[in-house]
Motif scaffolding. Structure first.
Motif, PDB file in Angstrom:
ATOM      1  N   HIS A 127       0.610  -1.242   0.536  1.00  0.00           N
ATOM      2  CA  HIS A 127      -0.334  -0.138   0.021  1.00  0.00           C
ATOM      3  C   HIS A 127       1.126   1.137  -0.069  1.00  0.00           C
ATOM      4  O   HIS A 127       0.166   2.360   0.094  1.00  0.00           O
ATOM      5  CB  HIS A 127      -0.883   0.555   1.070  1.00  0.00           C
ATOM      6  N   ASP A 128       2.071   1.500  -0.171  1.00  0.00           N
ATOM      7  CA  ASP A 128       2.840   2.226  -0.182  1.00  0.00           C
ATOM      8  C   ASP A 128       2.612   2.789  -2.009  1.00  0.00           C
ATOM      9  O   ASP A 128       3.420   1.392  -3.059  1.00  0.00           O
ATOM     10  CB  ASP A 128       4.369   1.718  -0.340  1.00  0.00           C
ATOM     11  N   LYS A 129       2.582   3.458  -2.330  1.00  0.00           N
ATOM     12  CA  LYS A 129       2.730   4.398  -3.433  1.00  0.00           C
ATOM     13  C   LYS A 129       3.305   3.674  -4.727  1.00  0.00           C
ATOM     14  O   LYS A 129       3.094   2.971  -5.773  1.00  0.00           O
ATOM     15  CB  LYS A 129       1.431   5.724  -3.749  1.00  0.00           C
ATOM     16  N   ASP A 130       4.359   4.358  -4.268  1.00  0.00           N
ATOM     17  CA  ASP A 130       5.997   4.308  -4.696  1.00  0.00           C
ATOM     18  C   ASP A 130       5.482   2.348  -5.549  1.00  0.00           C
ATOM     19  O   ASP A 130       6.056   2.333  -6.933  1.00  0.00           O
ATOM     20  CB  ASP A 130       7.209   4.691  -4.388  1.00  0.00           C
ATOM     21  N   ASP A 131       4.928   1.509  -4.203  1.00  0.00           N
ATOM     22  CA  ASP A 131       5.252   0.173  -4.313  1.00  0.00           C
ATOM     23  C   ASP A 131       4.296  -0.224  -6.000  1.00  0.00           C
ATOM     24  O   ASP A 131       5.097  -0.997  -6.601  1.00  0.00           O
ATOM     25  CB  ASP A 131       5.796  -0.976  -3.328  1.00  0.00           C
ATOM     26  N   LEU A 132       3.353   0.409  -5.883  1.00  0.00           N
ATOM     27  CA  LEU A 132       2.239   0.118  -6.565  1.00  0.00           C
ATOM     28  C   LEU A 132       2.077   0.370  -8.150  1.00  0.00           C
ATOM     29  O   LEU A 132       1.973   0.154  -8.975  1.00  0.00           O
ATOM     30  CB  LEU A 132       0.990   1.081  -6.170  1.00  0.00           C
ATOM     31  N   VAL A 133       2.874   2.038  -7.857  1.00  0.00           N
ATOM     32  CA  VAL A 133       3.090   2.186  -9.334  1.00  0.00           C
ATOM     33  C   VAL A 133       4.451   1.520 -10.358  1.00  0.00           C
ATOM     34  O   VAL A 133       4.044   1.058 -10.989  1.00  0.00           O
ATOM     35  CB  VAL A 133       3.841   3.751  -9.497  1.00  0.00           C
ATOM     36  N   LEU A 134       5.149   0.573  -9.116  1.00  0.00           N
ATOM     37  CA  LEU A 134       6.561  -0.094  -9.439  1.00  0.00           C
ATOM     38  C   LEU A 134       5.460  -1.679 -10.983  1.00  0.00           C
ATOM     39  O   LEU A 134       5.681  -1.554 -11.331  1.00  0.00           O
ATOM     40  CB  LEU A 134       7.776  -0.525  -9.009  1.00  0.00           C
ATOM     41  N   ASP A 177     -10.173   0.385  -0.882  1.00  0.00           N
ATOM     42  CA  ASP A 177      -9.453   0.132  -1.337  1.00  0.00           C
ATOM     43  C   ASP A 177      -8.538   1.901  -2.132  1.00  0.00           C
ATOM     44  O   ASP A 177      -8.464   1.417  -3.289  1.00  0.00           O
ATOM     45  CB  ASP A 177      -8.695  -0.624  -1.822  1.00  0.00           C
ATOM     46  N   GLU A 178      -8.731   2.710  -1.912  1.00  0.00           N
ATOM     47  CA  GLU A 178      -8.659   4.290  -2.252  1.00  0.00           C
ATOM     48  C   GLU A 178      -6.910   4.796  -2.341  1.00  0.00           C
ATOM     49  O   GLU A 178      -6.789   4.848  -3.510  1.00  0.00           O
ATOM     50  CB  GLU A 178      -9.037   4.877  -1.259  1.00  0.00           C
ATOM     51  N   VAL A 179      -6.302   3.581  -2.229  1.00  0.00           N
ATOM     52  CA  VAL A 179      -4.686   3.819  -2.318  1.00  0.00           C
ATOM     53  C   VAL A 179      -4.603   2.899  -3.803  1.00  0.00           C
ATOM     54  O   VAL A 179      -4.024   3.651  -4.636  1.00  0.00           O
ATOM     55  CB  VAL A 179      -3.989   3.387  -1.466  1.00  0.00           C
ATOM     56  N   VAL A 180      -5.261   1.905  -4.252  1.00  0.00           N
ATOM     57  CA  VAL A 180      -4.825   1.025  -5.689  1.00  0.00           C
ATOM     58  C   VAL A 180      -6.028   2.097  -6.438  1.00  0.00           C
ATOM     59  O   VAL A 180      -5.509   2.069  -7.536  1.00  0.00           O
ATOM     60  CB  VAL A 180      -5.747   0.112  -4.970  1.00  0.00           C
ATOM     61  N   LEU A 181      -6.973   2.257  -5.831  1.00  0.00           N
ATOM     62  CA  LEU A 181      -7.981   3.061  -6.886  1.00  0.00           C
ATOM     63  C   LEU A 181      -6.792   4.056  -7.665  1.00  0.00           C
ATOM     64  O   LEU A 181      -7.033   4.570  -8.694  1.00  0.00           O
ATOM     65  CB  LEU A 181      -9.191   3.008  -6.204  1.00  0.00           C
ATOM     66  N   HIS A 182      -6.798   4.930  -6.127  1.00  0.00           N
ATOM     67  CA  HIS A 182      -6.153   6.398  -6.415  1.00  0.00           C
ATOM     68  C   HIS A 182      -5.053   5.954  -7.817  1.00  0.00           C
ATOM     69  O   HIS A 182      -4.334   6.921  -8.554  1.00  0.00           O
ATOM     70  CB  HIS A 182      -5.469   7.059  -5.360  1.00  0.00           C
ATOM     71  N   VAL A 183      -4.095   5.508  -7.829  1.00  0.00           N
ATOM     72  CA  VAL A 183      -2.787   4.661  -8.003  1.00  0.00           C
ATOM     73  C   VAL A 183      -3.070   3.931  -9.711  1.00  0.00           C
ATOM     74  O   VAL A 183      -2.416   4.538 -10.699  1.00  0.00           O
ATOM     75  CB  VAL A 183      -1.973   3.738  -7.076  1.00  0.00           C
ATOM     76  N   ARG A 215      -5.803   5.165 -11.359  1.00  0.00           N
ATOM     77  CA  ARG A 215      -5.985   5.946 -11.970  1.00  0.00           C
ATOM     78  C   ARG A 215      -5.178   6.416 -12.632  1.00  0.00           C
ATOM     79  O   ARG A 215      -4.856   7.173 -13.243  1.00  0.00           O
ATOM     80  CB  ARG A 215      -7.036   6.489 -11.204  1.00  0.00           C
ATOM     81  N   GLU A 216      -3.801   7.315 -11.944  1.00  0.00           N
ATOM     82  CA  GLU A 216      -2.641   8.128 -11.630  1.00  0.00           C
ATOM     83  C   GLU A 216      -2.187   7.137 -13.288  1.00  0.00           C
ATOM     84  O   GLU A 216      -1.384   7.840 -13.648  1.00  0.00           O
ATOM     85  CB  GLU A 216      -2.127   8.222 -11.081  1.00  0.00           C
ATOM     86  N   LEU A 217      -2.073   5.980 -13.540  1.00  0.00           N
ATOM     87  CA  LEU A 217      -0.973   4.873 -14.219  1.00  0.00           C
ATOM     88  C   LEU A 217      -2.027   4.758 -15.875  1.00  0.00           C
ATOM     89  O   LEU A 217      -1.957   5.032 -16.804  1.00  0.00           O
ATOM     90  CB  LEU A 217      -0.646   3.710 -13.944  1.00  0.00           C
ATOM     91  N   GLY A 218      -3.455   5.504 -15.688  1.00  0.00           N
ATOM     92  CA  GLY A 218      -4.072   5.821 -16.517  1.00  0.00           C
ATOM     93  C   GLY A 218      -5.538   4.377 -17.237  1.00  0.00           C
ATOM     94  O   GLY A 218      -6.240   4.511 -17.995  1.00  0.00           O
ATOM     95  N   PHE A 219      -5.693   3.736 -15.667  1.00  0.00           N
ATOM     96  CA  PHE A 219      -6.730   2.926 -15.559  1.00  0.00           C
ATOM     97  C   PHE A 219      -8.022   3.583 -15.439  1.00  0.00           C
ATOM     98  O   PHE A 219      -7.999   4.734 -15.033  1.00  0.00           O
ATOM     99  CB  PHE A 219      -6.338   1.875 -14.746  1.00  0.00           C
ATOM    100  N   PHE A 220      -9.216   3.361 -15.796  1.00  0.00           N
ATOM    101  CA  PHE A 220      -9.925   3.810 -16.318  1.00  0.00           C
ATOM    102  C   PHE A 220     -11.362   2.899 -15.512  1.00  0.00           C
ATOM    103  O   PHE A 220     -11.184   1.515 -15.940  1.00  0.00           O
ATOM    104  CB  PHE A 220     -10.553   4.481 -17.413  1.00  0.00           C
ATOM    105  N   HIS A 221     -12.709   3.343 -14.752  1.00  0.00           N
ATOM    106  CA  HIS A 221     -13.542   2.651 -14.825  1.00  0.00           C
ATOM    107  C   HIS A 221     -14.264   1.667 -16.053  1.00  0.00           C
ATOM    108  O   HIS A 221     -15.091   2.777 -17.074  1.00  0.00           O
ATOM    109  CB  HIS A 221     -14.976   3.182 -13.737  1.00  0.00           C
ATOM    110  N   ASP A 222     -14.867   0.624 -15.527  1.00  0.00           N
ATOM    111  CA  ASP A 222     -15.077  -0.011 -16.573  1.00  0.00           C
ATOM    112  C   ASP A 222     -16.977  -0.491 -15.894  1.00  0.00           C
ATOM    113  O   ASP A 222     -17.826  -0.827 -16.689  1.00  0.00           O
ATOM    114  CB  ASP A 222     -14.626  -1.497 -17.152  1.00  0.00           C
ATOM    115  N   GLN A 223     -16.533  -1.082 -14.665  1.00  0.00           N
ATOM    116  CA  GLN A 223     -18.052  -1.606 -13.858  1.00  0.00           C
ATOM    117  C   GLN A 223     -18.080  -2.112 -13.107  1.00  0.00           C
ATOM    118  O   GLN A 223     -16.928  -1.846 -12.263  1.00  0.00           O
ATOM    119  CB  GLN A 223     -18.278  -2.592 -14.635  1.00  0.00           C
ATOM    120  N   THR A 224     -19.459  -2.080 -11.769  1.00  0.00           N
ATOM    121  CA  THR A 224     -18.908  -2.041 -10.621  1.00  0.00           C
ATOM    122  C   THR A 224     -19.770  -3.225 -10.181  1.00  0.00           C
ATOM    123  O   THR A 224     -20.637  -3.336 -10.878  1.00  0.00           O
ATOM    124  CB  THR A 224     -19.690  -0.844  -9.736  1.00  0.00           C
TER     125      THR A 224
END
Length: 300
Positions: free
Chosen positions: A242-249, A274-280, A282-291
């Motif tokens: 849940h470290d943002k840099d680790d998730l980005v990597l 999981d707000e951290v993974v959702l935020h990271v 989105r920053e990388l370019g993932f977009f919502h498809d369905q819930t």
């Protein structure tokens, strides 16, 4: 209007009709990606499987002009119930021609009210089921019968490769490859009722990327000739950083690997809380498809 029966195995004389129901529903629901059911799927360890077959009288005895126009078939709906520790994971499919005519509503009323319904299943205290994608009928049913919405899993997508390749903003170094499938469901019962295309996406996961002191990401592949078939990326739910840099990597390494394998879409399932993974992501370019939404019905 309907009759139903619980069985421990599908009777041979109804197997073909049930298969036709499920195949027809998969084709009808393919674009929406709605949940389905598989009577042959192995049960989880310790779970007891119950099959519910729903029938309707032959034409001439249905009491409704709308129903009289529909074909004579043995099975108009099917419900699979996997019971473990008092919780029944349910997957219900209604034959497409018989939808929006009250079949599912009447069935749920009778299962609630009759001794041959939920009460006939030993030890059952709660029924749960997943709605994959926007499913207005499932939402209306939950309101009508008092089911509570529980877990939410968000499916996200990101375009990779082709004319707009993914270019990581961090150096993806120190990556070790190993064989490995998915880590399992993002939440209990989620994958069991997924549509065939989503199950096939999970089955294409055969590689895990390991970055020491960071974590592991499982990576699937696309389908040659089908640019809309995503490659699944999956973080280990038991040990996801849940470290943002680790998730980005990790996610960058996964996207690069999927892209190098020829995929043009990457897919990532994320717990909606999981707000951290959702935020990271989105920053990388993932977009919502369905819930995807889990409903829980407590039996009284």
């Amino acid at each position: 209007m309907i009759t139903y029966a619980w069985v421990e195995s599908i009777p041979p004389d109804q197997g073909d009709d049930l298969a036709a129901l499920l195949d027809g529903a998969v084709e009808y629901d393919a674009e929406a990606g709605f949940s389905t059911a598989n009577p042959d799927r192995p049960a989880a360890e310790g779970a007891r499987v119950h099959h519910l077959l729903v029938s309707m009288p032959p034409r001439g005895f249905r009491g409704s002009p709308e129903l009289e126009r529909l074909p004579d078939v043995d099975v108009v709906a099917y419900l699979r119930l996997d019971v473990l520790d008092g919780v029944g994971e349910a997957a219900l499919v209604v034959r497409p021609e018989f939808r929006s005519l009250g079949v599912a509503t009447l069935l749920m009323e009778r299962l609630r009210d009759e001794q041959d319904g939920w009460a006939a299943i030993p030890g059952l205290t709660r029924v749960a089921g997943w709605s994959h994608g926007v499913h207005p009928a499932a939402q209306r049913m939950s309101w009508r019968f008092g089911a509570e919405s529980g877990r939410e899993v968000v499916r996200t997508l990101m375009g990779i490769g082709g004319s707009r390749p993914f270019r990581p903003e961090v150096a993806v170094d120190g990556v070790r490859r190993m064989d490995g499938a998915t880590f399992g469901e993002p939440a209990r019962g989620h994958a069991a009722a997924a549509c065939p295309a989503d199950l096939a996406m999970r089955d294409r996961v055969a590689t895990r990327l390991v970055i020491d002191e960071v974590g592991v990401v499982a990576v699937g592949s696309g389908v040659e000739g089908d640019p809309e078939a995503p490659a699944l990326l999956e973080l280990d739910p038991a040990a996801a950083p849940h470290d943002k840099d680790d998730l980005v990597l990790l996610l960058s390494a996964g996207a690069v690997a999927a892209q190098d394998g020829g995929a043009r879409l990457a897919s990532l399932y994320v717990d909606a809380t999981d707000e951290v993974v959702l935020h990271v992501s989105r920053e990388l370019g993932f977009f919502h498809d369905q819930t995807d939404l889990r409903y829980d019905l407590t039996l009284g």
